[in-house]
Design a protein around this motif. Structure first.
Motif, short mmCIF file in Angstrom:
data_model
loop_
_atom_site.label_atom_id
_atom_site.label_comp_id
_atom_site.label_asym_id
_atom_site.label_seq_id
_atom_site.Cartn_x
_atom_site.Cartn_y
_atom_site.Cartn_z
N ALA A 80 0.83 -1.20 0.00
CA ALA A 80 0.00 0.00 0.00
C ALA A 80 0.87 1.25 0.00
N THR A 81 1.92 1.25 0.83
CA THR A 81 2.81 2.41 0.89
C THR A 81 3.57 2.59 -0.43
N THR A 82 4.02 1.48 -0.99
CA THR A 82 4.80 1.54 -2.24
C THR A 82 3.93 2.02 -3.40
N PHE A 83 2.72 1.50 -3.50
CA PHE A 83 1.82 1.97 -4.56
C PHE A 83 1.54 3.47 -4.43
N THR A 84 1.34 3.94 -3.21
CA THR A 84 1.10 5.37 -3.00
C THR A 84 2.30 6.19 -3.45
N ALA A 85 3.50 5.71 -3.12
CA ALA A 85 4.71 6.42 -3.54
C ALA A 85 4.84 6.44 -5.06
N ILE A 86 4.52 5.32 -5.69
CA ILE A 86 4.65 5.22 -7.15
C ILE A 86 3.68 6.18 -7.84
N VAL A 87 2.42 6.19 -7.42
CA VAL A 87 1.45 7.07 -8.10
C VAL A 87 1.73 8.54 -7.81
#
Length: 512
Positions: A485-492
């Motif tokens: 969840a944290t990684t996806f948020t950082a990517i977007v």
């Protein structure tokens, strides 16, 4: 120690007895004693030191049934004690501990009256506190995002509005945490997408399996740079493990499945106190040929610990271009061949070999966690004499055993790979076996049992990307859902490619 087949037969017999009416007439203590003996025997068969007998996974259902039967008898006994108003028998129980981070819902149960029988008021002199684990089934919620529009009453310069937040699924309904949940359910908890869709439907959320598949595919695409960074980090190491496992893939043209392979490259330096974080990267390839291992390992130079598969031999060919690779082999595979011989009856020669190898493992238990130099010194002093005895044992019995007999083949296997099997005597970082990478492959095998096959080569590649990152999270004690969840948020939100290393699971662990 009974054989696995005998244990399975005894379990079936005992379960039939428990179901039959005459089983009720057995004393409870006798039934519990018999069940507990079977549990102990099964645990020893599955997890004991000599257990090269089978994958422990196949024992889990039998153990669950046995332990459930024991609990049912205890419940029956407790009910009879309550009816007779007898105190319950104290029983040792491993109830675990409840983590401090879980929210606590306090309830205070007061007596019906705080007035004493003498007419005075009661005052609190203490309390008994107990904690129970409560679970609320997965709850869905809807995040409503409102973006007000503003305009000036004094001019016509236009409308002001905050930009829409970026999303992992453009125009889609899931939050990044929802996509993370789908991935963890599929690749860590082994729930195929159609089963997840059925679970969501019970909450009134109707999602097609194809919709979930779209989310997974888009997530896999976004995670590929992180997977590539993970693989590159692994290849900068000087000591790795490698193994491969089947990956059946649907071949629509032939109306059947073809066999691809997941190649696992793993690192775990903790046994010798290394500073590099443990990790694993899976790569899908359409075959098992050594050229695939060579392609995956391009740029790696160091010790590679593997099983005896001949495809790895091309990695040490004299004409190989690039950094040199040294192969270390696996004593667990050598021991397994000898244990298979002991299963068929009396086999004193094979049993002697198993005992010698077990002595090597006993030394490894003593030195685990020590620095490489200390491990190497202990091995030179304690393991080298045992290895010399193994060499003498092989030489003596190979001259007498038929080359085509199981014993002859097992001895030939050890002799063939003796150089790489002895590499642990020259480098304190080398392990006795490649079990580290085999453990990382087990979840792949579980997923394979549930999914049967991947639908396409590209699907298998996505599988490899996501499984790599989830298993690396687990190796580093990181919650895969929180990391995803944290990684996806950082990517977007536009995380820079030049800083992709910051997204690797062990760096998340360092920040939480």
């Amino acid at each position: 120690m009974p054989h696995t087949a005998d244990l399975l037969e005894e379990i079936a017999t005992l379960k039939a007895m428990l179901i039959a009416s005459e089983a009720h007439n057995l004393r409870k203590d006798e039934r519990i004693e018999r069940l507990e003996k079977l549990v102990a025997a099964f645990r020893h068969a599955a997890f004991g030191r000599r257990s090269e007998k089978s994958d422990p996974d196949q024992f889990e259902l039998a153990l669950e049934d046995l332990e459930t039967a024991i609990a049912a008898i205890h419940a029956e006994e407790d009910a009879e004690n309550r009816a007779a108003k007898r105190p319950a028998k104290p029983r040792a129980a491993n109830r675990g501990s409840l983590p401090k981070h879980l929210p606590r819902i306090e309830e205070v149960i007061e007596p019906d009256s705080l007035i004493c029988a003498c007419g005075g008021g009661l005052h609190c002199i203490g309390e008994d506190v107990s904690e129970r684990l409560d679970i609320i089934p997965a709850q869905f919620r809807v995040i409503v995002t409102r973006r007000p529009k503003y305009a000036c009453r004094s001019c016509t310069d236009g409308v002001t509005q905050a930009p829409a937040p970026a999303r992992l699924i453009p125009g889609g309904m899931p939050t990044e945490a929802t996509v993370a949940h789908v991935l963890v359910s599929k690749y860590a908890d082994h729930l195929p997408l159609y089963r997840q869709a059925q679970i969501y439907s019970r909450q009134g959320v109707e999602l097609d399996r194809s919709t979930l598949a779209d989310w997974v595919g888009r997530a896999a695409f976004e995670l590929r740079p992180v997977h590539d960074a993970l693989l590159a980090d692994l290849k900068r190491s000087t000591k790795l493990f490698m193994d491969e496992t089947r990956a059946p893939v649907l071949d629509p043209g032939a109306r059947k499945t073809k066999t691809g392979y997941f190649w696992a490259l793993a690192r775990d330096d903790r046994p010798w106190g290394g500073a590099s974080p443990p990790s694993v990267a899976f790569t899908y390839a359409p075959g098992r040929g050594g050229q695939h291992a060579e392609r995956i390992l391009q740029g790696f130079g160091g010790i590679l610990q593997v099983d005896g598969y001949a495809g790895y031999n091309r990695l040490i060919a004299p004409d190989r271009i690039g950094p040199g690779i040294q192969l270390a082999y696996c004593w667990a595979h050598a021991r397994r061949k000898l244990i298979e011989i002991t299963r068929t009856g009396s086999a004193p020669i094979a049993e002697e070999g198993v005992t010698l190898i077990r002595d090597l493992y006993a030394i490894e238990t003593d030195i685990r966690g020590s620095e490489p130099a200390a491990r190497l010194a202990a091995r030179q002093e304690r393991s080298a004499p045992i290895l010399a005895r193994i060499d003498a044992w092989i030489s003596h019995h190979r001259a007498r055993a038929s080359a085509k007999s199981p014993l002859g083949e097992a001895l030939a296997y050890i002799a063939k790979y003796r150089g790489g099997l002895g590499r642990f005597l020259t480098d304190g970082r080398v392990e006795l076996d490649s079990n580290t990478v085999e453990r990382t492959i087990r979840p792949i095998a579980l997923n394979r049992k549930n999914a049967l096959f991947a639908g396409h080569d590209a699907g298998a590649e996505n599988w490899a990307v996501i499984a790599s990152l989830i298993e690396t999270c687990k190796m580093n004690g990181v919650d895969p859902h929180a990391w995803l969840a944290t990684t996806f948020t950082a990517i977007v939100n536009g995380h820079k490619q030049s800083q992709i290393h910051d997204l690797l699971p062990w760096n998340y662990a360092a920040t939480v």
